[in-house]
Design a protein around this motif. Sequence first.
Motif: not given
Length: 433
Positions: A203-204, A213-217, A368-374
């Motif tokens: 689904r990702v 929606r999909f934090p485990a990614f 990805l981690e940086v973008r997620s925090q932003e």
Amino acid sequence: MADPASTKPFGPEETQRILRHLQTPSVFTNMAAGWPALLWTAERLSHCLRDKVLRFRLGRKEETNTPLFETQCSYVEARLEDFLSWTRAQTGPPHAGPFCEYPNSEYWAYADYKYIAMLFEDRPSMFEEVKWSDFGFEGRDGRASTLWVGTGGANTPCHLDSYGFNLVLQVQGRKRWHLFPPEDTVNLYPTRIPYEESSVFSRVHVVRPDLRRFPAFHASRAHVVTLQPGQVLYVPRHWWHYVESVDPVTVSVNSWIELEEDDVERVGEAVTRTVACAFKRDDGDTEDWLNPTEDGVASHQDNMQSVNLALRACAQRHNKPTRDQRDAGPLQRDSGGQGKERIKDSVGFRVPFGPHLIAVSPETRQHLEVRSQEEEEERRPAGPADGTHEELVLATITTNELLDCLLHPDVMARVTELLLERHTGSDRSTNMT
């Protein structure tokens, strides 16, 4: 002039041993040297196929964070000549022909999953131009292969194949592969909707993931490689993969190699289809949940017959001595991928990685981690001014969400195990009082 077969970096027997020991995706850089299929450009294929009509899948060239499944695509029936004319069309008036409603500046097109045995049924000599026998699969050629022709941006949603492993020859242009190990299944949010036999989708959107929606990614381990013309990619069993065409026109040929373990997988696939059809049969339009590659919705009776046939075949196979019960060692496989004769393995065999065989390495996921925090900072809704928590609102579960749980690969694996125990008479619960 030297025979191309004599200049191969690995012989068929050694290649079989390598495939037996490979644990990660790897690229064979020179094993296809001399294959006539390397001349299968889209132009040549257009000349060979002439007026034969293919089905092309089309999608918009747009950046989105949700996968574009085949049930959401547009489709066009066209010749390869029409396809090539469309790719050459410049900006201006719409291109005439089957693609006239789809400007190539806005859409990509993909003729995927095309069985070579059907495409060239009137030119069987073409089969011999694909030589999987160089990989130790004696007699395996284009008959057991599929053709893929696409434009830049054409892609296959991230999925895993239930059966066998995959060998992929890149002929024209480049394709970028994003691969994930089976252990990442929990991080890829598997789904069986849309349903397609032997394909478990994610689904990702693994290139542009929605990390809210999909934090485990975050925890996934992508192995990324851009496959060049003339190279062959080995995709191990149950490795997830998302594939996207990089160049304006790409052509590739692949073959799925069957394994003994597929017998168990066929039981799980038969159960999956039975459950999916039972839940979705009355949902109306099958286009919403059934992949276009499927023939239709079978009756429950037919589906249960498939379950029992798969159980019977699996039980019969596993009643025979297993590899663990016999002298262990690599299998030489025939054109169907089945064990042919046993080759005594070398003690302490090491895969000969080097210029002729390159392992696909995992990439860093820090970006990805940086973008997620932003994104979290930008999208996080403001809470109540007094600091109190809002009342939790529970969403209504849909049929598809229920099926995602019931048909989860881990659940299907356990159901298959229980069915095999019951079918073979090893179910001890029947003896309990």
